[in-house]
Structures are given as C-alpha cells and as structure tokens.
Design a protein around this motif. Sequence first.
Motif, mmCIF file in Angstrom:
data_model
loop_
_atom_site.group_PDB
_atom_site.id
_atom_site.type_symbol
_atom_site.label_atom_id
_atom_site.label_comp_id
_atom_site.label_asym_id
_atom_site.label_seq_id
_atom_site.Cartn_x
_atom_site.Cartn_y
_atom_site.Cartn_z
ATOM 1 N N ALA A 130 10.557 31.797 64.944
ATOM 2 C CA ALA A 130 11.050 32.619 64.405
ATOM 3 C C ALA A 130 12.300 31.859 63.837
ATOM 4 C CB ALA A 130 11.501 34.585 64.829
ATOM 5 N N LYS A 131 13.755 31.919 65.662
ATOM 6 C CA LYS A 131 14.531 30.461 64.754
ATOM 7 C C LYS A 131 14.321 29.384 64.396
ATOM 8 C CE LYS A 131 16.966 32.315 69.365
ATOM 9 N NZ LYS A 131 17.472 31.119 70.788
ATOM 10 N N LEU A 132 12.961 28.992 64.878
ATOM 11 C CA LEU A 132 12.943 27.233 63.943
ATOM 12 C C LEU A 132 12.981 27.314 62.410
ATOM 13 C CD1 LEU A 132 11.059 25.996 66.859
ATOM 14 C CD2 LEU A 132 13.182 24.641 65.868
ATOM 15 N N ARG A 133 12.119 28.583 61.761
ATOM 16 C CA ARG A 133 11.789 29.066 60.806
ATOM 17 C C ARG A 133 12.851 29.199 59.703
ATOM 18 N NH1 ARG A 133 5.980 30.989 63.799
ATOM 19 N NH2 ARG A 133 5.138 29.935 63.088
ATOM 20 N N ALA A 134 13.714 30.436 59.965
ATOM 21 C CA ALA A 134 14.822 30.642 60.032
ATOM 22 C C ALA A 134 15.658 29.002 59.418
ATOM 23 C CB ALA A 134 15.644 31.852 60.391
ATOM 24 N N ASN A 135 15.413 28.563 60.197
ATOM 25 C CA ASN A 135 16.270 27.119 59.690
ATOM 26 C C ASN A 135 15.502 25.675 59.198
ATOM 27 O OD1 ASN A 135 19.468 28.350 61.278
ATOM 28 N ND2 ASN A 135 17.830 28.603 62.435
ATOM 29 N N HIS A 136 16.508 25.221 57.896
ATOM 30 C CA HIS A 136 15.183 24.952 57.050
ATOM 31 C C HIS A 136 16.739 23.184 57.213
ATOM 32 C CE1 HIS A 136 12.872 26.743 54.776
ATOM 33 N NE2 HIS A 136 12.761 27.041 55.681
ATOM 34 N N ASP A 137 17.219 23.350 58.423
ATOM 35 C CA ASP A 137 18.729 21.649 58.550
ATOM 36 C C ASP A 137 17.477 21.323 59.098
ATOM 37 O OD1 ASP A 137 21.166 19.869 58.128
ATOM 38 O OD2 ASP A 137 21.598 21.193 60.071
ATOM 39 N N PRO A 138 17.602 20.065 59.184
ATOM 40 C CA PRO A 138 17.127 19.435 60.562
ATOM 41 C C PRO A 138 17.970 19.040 62.127
ATOM 42 C CG PRO A 138 16.385 17.979 58.407
ATOM 43 C CD PRO A 138 17.768 18.855 58.204
ATOM 44 N N ALA A 139 18.909 19.457 61.712
ATOM 45 C CA ALA A 139 20.303 19.183 62.625
ATOM 46 C C ALA A 139 20.342 19.777 63.947
ATOM 47 C CB ALA A 139 21.377 18.517 62.389
ATOM 48 N N THR A 140 19.758 20.955 63.058
ATOM 49 C CA THR A 140 19.658 22.738 63.535
ATOM 50 C C THR A 140 18.915 22.513 64.022
ATOM 51 O OG1 THR A 140 21.839 23.296 61.377
ATOM 52 C CG2 THR A 140 20.071 25.227 62.747
ATOM 53 N N LEU A 141 17.452 22.598 63.456
ATOM 54 C CA LEU A 141 15.946 22.677 64.318
ATOM 55 C C LEU A 141 16.289 21.325 65.232
ATOM 56 C CD1 LEU A 141 14.250 22.030 60.847
ATOM 57 C CD2 LEU A 141 13.876 23.707 62.228
ATOM 58 N N PHE A 142 17.339 20.117 65.166
ATOM 59 C CA PHE A 142 17.124 19.581 66.417
ATOM 60 C C PHE A 142 18.222 20.143 67.914
ATOM 61 C CE2 PHE A 142 19.495 16.430 69.218
ATOM 62 C CZ PHE A 142 17.735 15.750 69.998
ATOM 63 N N THR A 143 18.520 20.775 67.848
ATOM 64 C CA THR A 143 19.366 22.182 68.240
ATOM 65 C C THR A 143 18.565 23.383 69.146
ATOM 66 O OG1 THR A 143 21.804 20.667 67.057
ATOM 67 C CG2 THR A 143 22.262 22.768 68.489
ATOM 68 N N ILE A 144 18.473 23.085 68.648
ATOM 69 C CA ILE A 144 17.500 24.882 68.300
ATOM 70 C C ILE A 144 16.688 24.192 69.539
ATOM 71 C CG2 ILE A 144 16.044 26.505 68.386
ATOM 72 C CD1 ILE A 144 17.348 26.239 64.750
ATOM 73 N N LEU A 145 15.873 23.067 69.217
ATOM 74 C CA LEU A 145 14.670 22.839 70.140
ATOM 75 C C LEU A 145 15.343 22.075 72.052
ATOM 76 C CD1 LEU A 145 12.414 20.673 67.715
ATOM 77 C CD2 LEU A 145 11.728 22.839 69.177
ATOM 78 N N THR A 146 16.271 21.927 71.342
ATOM 79 C CA THR A 146 17.146 20.767 73.343
ATOM 80 C C THR A 146 17.545 21.936 73.173
ATOM 81 O OG1 THR A 146 18.500 19.954 71.799
ATOM 82 C CG2 THR A 146 16.911 18.315 72.282
ATOM 83 N N GLU A 147 18.579 22.932 73.577
ATOM 84 C CA GLU A 147 19.442 24.189 73.845
ATOM 85 C C GLU A 147 18.598 24.912 74.330
ATOM 86 O OE1 GLU A 147 22.558 25.662 70.636
ATOM 87 O OE2 GLU A 147 23.441 24.040 71.703
ATOM 88 N N THR A 148 17.161 25.190 73.818
ATOM 89 C CA THR A 148 16.434 26.092 73.906
ATOM 90 C C THR A 148 15.858 25.816 75.871
ATOM 91 O OG1 THR A 148 14.899 26.133 72.143
ATOM 92 C CG2 THR A 148 14.328 27.143 74.333
ATOM 93 N N GLU A 149 15.675 25.198 76.213
ATOM 94 C CA GLU A 149 15.480 24.285 77.639
ATOM 95 C C GLU A 149 16.250 24.798 78.501
ATOM 96 O OE1 GLU A 149 12.511 21.103 76.578
ATOM 97 O OE2 GLU A 149 15.195 20.396 76.256
ATOM 98 N N SER A 150 18.432 24.124 77.803
ATOM 99 C CA SER A 150 19.338 24.997 78.801
ATOM 100 C C SER A 150 19.756 26.408 78.931
ATOM 101 C CB SER A 150 20.344 24.222 78.040
ATOM 102 O OG SER A 150 20.148 24.118 77.122
ATOM 103 N N VAL A 151 18.585 27.078 77.690
ATOM 104 C CA VAL A 151 19.494 28.172 78.429
ATOM 105 C C VAL A 151 17.903 28.874 78.854
ATOM 106 C CG1 VAL A 151 18.354 30.568 77.030
ATOM 107 C CG2 VAL A 151 20.176 28.849 76.065
ATOM 108 N N ARG A 152 17.103 28.182 78.770
ATOM 109 C CA ARG A 152 15.880 28.719 79.980
ATOM 110 C C ARG A 152 16.084 28.993 81.644
ATOM 111 N NH1 ARG A 152 10.575 27.776 76.209
ATOM 112 N NH2 ARG A 152 11.005 29.871 74.591
ATOM 113 N N ALA A 153 16.904 27.690 81.697
ATOM 114 C CA ALA A 153 16.861 26.697 83.552
ATOM 115 C C ALA A 153 18.015 27.888 83.510
ATOM 116 C CB ALA A 153 17.681 24.936 82.056
ATOM 117 N N ALA A 154 19.146 28.494 82.626
ATOM 118 C CA ALA A 154 19.658 28.725 83.272
ATOM 119 C C ALA A 154 19.699 29.950 84.119
ATOM 120 C CB ALA A 154 21.083 29.221 82.422
#
Length: 154
Positions: A130-154
């Motif tokens: 849902a977060k990915l679909r709500a954002n249409h900026d490639p830089a934001t999409l990259f951040t969402i994908l890469t930050e997801t893991e650090s949030v889950r790991a915490a």
Amino acid sequence: MKFLDILKPEAVKVLSAVSSKKRLMHDIAELAEDAYGITAETTVDALLERESLGPTGVGHGVALPHARLADLQEVVGVFILLEKPIDFDAVDRQPVDVVFALFAPEDAGVEHLKALALVSRNLRDASLCAKLRANHDPATLFTILTETESVRAA
C-alpha cells in the motif's frame, strides 16, 4: 541478505503506460541494462523463457519475474511500479502493478533463492505494498523498500 544488497536507486522506476506483459519484460530489461549493464536482449529472452515455465505473478497485484544470466556476477534486482495494472496471468487472476524482477548468475544457487525469498516475503506485506502504491517517486520507493528491513529488524 537485504534489499540494499540487490537493488540500486537507479533500478527503481514508475511506468505510466505499459500495454502488455511482454512490453513490461522489455521495460524491465532496459532498466536492468541501464542500472547494471546487463544486455537487454539477453535479459528479455531469459525472462520470457522463465515465464513460459509458469507465470511469476504471485497474487495481490505483485509479480516477481526472475532469470539466471550467464554474464552476471551477483544477484541484482529491478523494481517497477505500474500506474495502470496489467494482466500478468497471476495465480489469483488479478492485474499486476508491483513488479520486482531478480537476476542471478547461472551458478548462484542459494543466493538466488535467498533473494527471491526476501522479495517474496516483503511484498506479501499488504501495508508495504500500500505504501509503494501510494508513492510515485522512484527515490521514495527505493527508500520505502530499503527502510522496511531496518524497521522489521528493530
């Protein structure tokens, strides 16, 4: 393995109009060529060959096309968000708009499977999609994908 290990910011793109699954495979291959120097023609052939074994649309609007390539040294990925979903012959017959393509060396073995598991596990998360679909900026999409893991790991 993390998204940062397999995805570069320049391998993330939003496409507004893709007419077919085959056209999408060409777009994926062109993006992979631009980001990683992989030959687009070889990549398209490998993706279509893998797709002929069975569709990689895994359901809920997500597709995970993947292929092994002879000239590749490491597992790499490409992320595409489609503004208009397309028919992808997905297992649930739903159109696809979230696409993560993976490419691995022919002899990658377990690394390829780890990457596929990582992407599959994360893109099964409805809130992430849902977060990915709500954002249409490639830089934001990259951040969402890469930050997801650090949030889950915490």
